[in-house]
Design an enzyme around this catalytic site. Structure first.
Site, PDB file in Angstrom:
ATOM      1  N   ASP A   1      25.308  33.035   9.844  1.00 18.63           N
ATOM      2  CA  ASP A   1      25.312  32.934   8.378  1.00 18.63           C
ATOM      3  C   ASP A   1      23.955  33.284   7.767  1.00 18.63           C
ATOM      4  O   ASP A   1      23.650  32.876   6.640  1.00 18.63           O
ATOM      5  CB  ASP A   1      25.748  31.534   7.918  1.00 18.63           C
ATOM      6  N   GLU A   2      23.148  34.018   8.510  1.00 17.39           N
ATOM      7  CA  GLU A   2      21.819  34.394   8.020  1.00 17.39           C
ATOM      8  C   GLU A   2      21.699  35.900   7.791  1.00 17.39           C
ATOM      9  O   GLU A   2      20.632  36.391   7.435  1.00 17.39           O
ATOM     10  CB  GLU A   2      20.744  33.950   9.026  1.00 17.39           C
TER      11      GLU A   2
END
Lengths: 282, 282, 282, 282
Positions: free
Chosen positions: D227-228
C-alpha cells in the site's frame, strides 16, 4: 445489521403539518409493542407539509388498520411497507449497456433485496448481454403507430410478473401512456445531465457546446412532462478542455450508473416520498 | 424560516437503546403543548446507542424538570438548549489568517447567531487584522515553562467573557491543560488533512511527499490525544502533479475554512452529539 | 517556487491547427536563450484550433518582435505577458459581502500578485466594509435613464487607475455598455447556479422550486448575452430536503466565493484562453 | 476522435531538467514529418525533473533510433508506444465481484483498446462469473509454502499470453515475488481507502471505528512495500452516522470500481509516468 435488528415495517407518511403527529404515530407503534429502529421526520415549511419515515420491528397484523384512524385524523397520505418483501423490478433498455451491467452486477452480488424477472427493450441489440445474465428479454419495437398499443402490451407483461418498480436504464423511448399511468412514482429514469440543464436529447453534445466544466446525471421519477419529474438523486463529474464529446459520454456513463443505482437503492428501500414536484429522500 | 417557525428548544439526547424513547419524549413535548419542528433520531446498533435531536416551539418553563423523569428512566445523557440564546465564541489564532477572515465575514454578515467577544493568540502577527474588525485581541506568548500557567490565564479570560465555544482557527499551540478540560466537546479545531492521514505538523508537506491526488481538511473536537478527537466534518480537494507544496497550502486553505465553518455551524446549531470517539451530526 | 524558478514571460496563443507550431515557438524561445518552465498545449479537433500556453525564463526584449513572424505564419492570436507585472483589479459589488470578504482576505494575505486600487458599487451598503479594508469606494447609482452615462463614468475611472481586470463580485446590475466593450474577456462574473441551469435572477429560488439535489456556482466572462459568456470555472454543493431557500443561499455562498476566486486565480495567472464561446484553462 | 486524428506514437519521457528539451523533441518529430496532436509537459522543481508526454501522427520507422541521440544527450528515461497496439491485460480476483463486473462491462462495450485473455484467482468463487463472460479462468491456490512457486507459475502463464498489464481487482493476496518484479510499474492495485489513511486489511472497519465523514479508494502501482506504491488516482465518497460498516463497504465499492477504471484508463492510454514514489498523470 443482523436479522435481529432488521425492521419488518416501514411507514412513509405525508400530511399538512400540525402538532402531535410524531407522538400519535410513535405511541401507536409502542402500543402494538413495536420497536422503532429509525425515525426520520421533516417539515417543509413553505409547503406546510409534514413528512416522516419510520422503520420498526415487531409490527403486528392489526397495526395497519389501527393506523387508519391516525391517517384520517391528520389527512395523511401513507404507505406501510414490509421491507422483507423483495421488490420486483423490470428494466427497460435500448442500446447502451453500462447501466444494465451495473444493475446486473449489484443484482448478482445480492446488493439489493430485489428480483429482476424480466428486461424489456425496443431493440434487439442487448439480447446477448441480457440472456448471458439468464434473464428473459422481451423486445417491443416501437413506431409512431404502434406506440400506444405496444405500451399496453408491456403493461400487461409487467402486471403478469407482479412488477412493482420500473427502471428505465437508458431506455430511448418516451413512455407516456398506460405504463406511465400505472407506475406513477414507481418508474425511475436516468437522464444524462444535471437537470434542469440540458433536458431532452443529446445532453452531452449540448454540454460540450456550452463549454461547461462539470457534467452530471439525474435520477428522477418519470412524469408526463419529459425530464420534469421529481428528482431523486443527482451527481456530477468534472471535465476539462481536454475532454471532447466522446470523453463526456465515457465519463458521464460512470455518473449515470452510480446515480441510477443510488436512486434504485433509495426507492426500493422505501426511503423516498414524493410531494408536489419534489422528493424527500430519508 | 421566519420567526414564527423558529424553535425555542432543542434536545440532544443519547442513551442505551430500548423501545419507547421517541414516544416518551414526543408525548411529553405534546403534553407541554410544544410543536415539534424537527426530529432526528438514529440508533448505532454496534454501540447499542440511541441518539436523538428534537427542535420544537412553545417550550414551557416546566418542561426541563418534567423531562428529568424520562432521562432517569432511560439513563439518558441530554442537553436542552434554547436556540434563541446567542453562542459566545472565542477564537484562537496564530499566523494564518484565512480561517479568521472567513469567520469574521460570516460573523459580520450575520450568518451565525453568535457573538465573538474576543480573540486570543500566542503571537502578535494578526493584531492589525483582528483590530480592524473591532474585536479585542489578547496575546499570551507560550513557552515550555509558561504553557500551563498561560493556559490558566486564558481560561480565566474565557470564563470572564462567558465563552461557551472555543474555536482553534489554525492555532499552532497544543491546548492540553485547563482550557481543554473545561471546554471538553466545546472546543473545535481545524486540521489541514483528511484525518487520520497526515496527523501532526506539516501535513501538506507529507501529502506532497506521498504523492496523493486529493488533499483535505478535518474539523474535530479537541481531546488530549492530538488529532484524535471526534470528527465533526471533513472535505477534500483534488490536486494534480501541477501542484507543489505551496499550491497544496493555497488550495487547502479553501477546504480548511469551509470545513471549519461547517463544523461551527453544526456545533452552535446544537446538531452534534459526541458518543465514544464518534459524532452524530443531525 | 522561489524567484529563480519564476517565469518572466507567458505566451497565450491560439490559431488554426497545423504541424510545426510547437517546434517553431519552442525553437524561438531557445534561440533567445529562454528556459521553458511550463508548456501546455491542446488541440480542439472539432474546431480545428490549436491552443498553447508557455511560461519561460530569461525572455529578452527582442523576443516579442521576433515572434511576430511566427504569429503571422500561423495566423495566430496571441498575448505575451510578463507575470512579474502585478494585475490591477477593480471589484464591483452591491449588497452581498461574502465574495468581497473572500477576495479581501486573499488580497491582504498576498495570495495574488494583484493590486485592488478601487471598488465600485451601485449602492452605499458595503461602504463600511470596503473602507475598513482601506480601499477607495466609489458609488454610481444606476437608474434606467442614467445607466449608459454612469457606465461611461465608471469606464473613465477604471482607465484612470489602469485597471486591467474587472471582477463582478455579486454586482447586481448588468454592464452592457462601454465597460463591457472595453473589458471584453477581462471582466469576470460569478453566477449563483451551475449554468446553464437557472440563468437570470433568483436562481436559488428556482433551484429550490425544481427540487434539485445539487446547487452550484459559475465563474464566466461577461458578454452581451446575460449568463451566456465563456465559462471559466464551476463547482457544486450537495443539498437535501432539509435545506430551504435560505440554506441554499448560505451554502451557495461558499461555492460562489471559492469558484470566483479560482476564476480570478486562473485569469490573472494568464491561464485562460477564450475561443468561440469556450475557454481553455491551462 | 476519428481515425484521421488518432496518434500513432506516444512518447513518455523524464530526465533532469535543463533548457532545450521540448525544442529538441518537437524538432525531431517535425523533421520526421510527424504532426503533434497533444503535448503535455511538467517540471517538478523540487526534484529538478522534467516530464513530458507527446502524442503524434505519422511517426516513421526511423524516429525511434533517431531519438536515442536526444535521450542520451538529456539522460532521459523514455518509452515510445504505439497506441494502436491493444493492451493485453490480466486480472487477478478473489471473491469480490464489483470491480470484475465493472471491468468486464467496459471491456465488452469497447471502452478500452485492450484484450483480457485470462483472469487469475486464488479461489474458485468467481469462476461462474468469469466463465459467463467467456474468459479463461485460472486458479492458483496460495498457501504460505506454495506462494513463491505459485507466483512463478502465474508469471509463466502471464508471459505465455504476452500480458503487458496486470490489474489486481480486489485480489486478496500479496504478490511480492517474480510477478511483482517482472511487472514493476505495470501492475495496478485498488485499495479500499484514501491512502495513506487505513492501509492494510479491513480499512472500512478502521474508517468506521475512527468516525470519518469521508471514505475513499486509491489506485496505485504495486511495490514491495504494501500500500505504499505510487498513487495513480484517488477519490472519495461522503458517509454519515447513518452508515454502518456494511454501508461503508457498499458505498465504497462504487468508489473502488470507478477509481480502478480511471487508473486503468490512464495506464493503458500511456498517460502515467512514475518517478521516485510519485506519478504524473498527463
Amino acid at each position: 445489521m443482523n436479522s435481529e435488528t432488521k425492521p419488518d415495517a416501514i411507514l412513509l407518511a405525508s400530511c399538512p403539518d400540525q402538532p402531535g403527529i410524531v407522538a400519535a404515530a410513535t405511541n401507536l407503534i409502542l402500543e402494538h409493542r413495536g420497536n422503532i429502529l429509525d425515525l426520520d421526520q421533516h417539515v417543509d415549511r413553505d409547503a406546510n407539509t409534514f413528512l416522516m419515515r419510520i422503520a420498526w420491528q415487531h409490527a403486528d397484523a392489526s397495526f395497519k388498520e389501527a393506523f387508519s384512524a391516525i391517517a384520517d385524523r391528520f389527512n395523511m397520505k401513507r404507505e406501510i411497507r414490509d421491507p422483507r418483501k423483495r421488490s420486483r423490478i423490470a428494466l427497460f433498455v435500448t442500446r447502451e449497456s453500462h447501466c444494465l451491467f451495473d444493475i446486473m452486477a449489484r443484482h448478482q452480488s445480492g446488493e439489493w433485496e430485489a428480483d429482476i424477472p424480466l428486461i424489456i427493450s425496443n431493440r434487439e441489440d442487448l439480447r446477448p448481454v441480457v440472456e448471458g445474465f439468464g434473464i428473459p428479454f422481451h423486445v417491443f419495437p416501437i413506431t409512431k403507430e404502434t406506440k400506444a398499443e405496444q405500451e399496453d402490451q408491456e403493461l400487461a407483461l409487467l402486471k403478469e410478473h407482479n412488477i412493482d418498480t420500473v427502471v428505465l436504464a437508458r431506455y430511448m423511448q418516451i413512455l407516456a401512456g398506460s405504463v406511465l399511468e400505472h407506475y406513477k412514482h414507481r418508474m425511475l429514469n436516468i437522464h444524462h445531465s444535471f437537470l434542469p440543464a440540458f433536458p431532452g436529447a443529446k445532453p452531452y453534445h449540448a454540454a460540450y457546446a456550452r463549454g461547461v466544466k462539470i457534467i452530471g446525471a439525474t435520477c428522477h421519477y418519470v412524469t408526463a412532462d419529459l425530464d420534469e419529474g421529481p428528482i431523486i438523486e443527482q451527481d456530477v463529474i468534472r471535465v476539462s478542455h481536454r475532454d471532447d464529446v466522446q470523453d463526456f459520454k465515457r465519463k458521464g456513463k460512470d455518473a449515470e450508473k452510480i446515480v441510477l443505482a443510488r436512486g434504485i437503492t433509495a426507492h426500493i428501500g422505501h426511503r423516498v416520498i414524493v410531494y408536489g414536484s419534489r422528493t424527500v429522500v430519508f
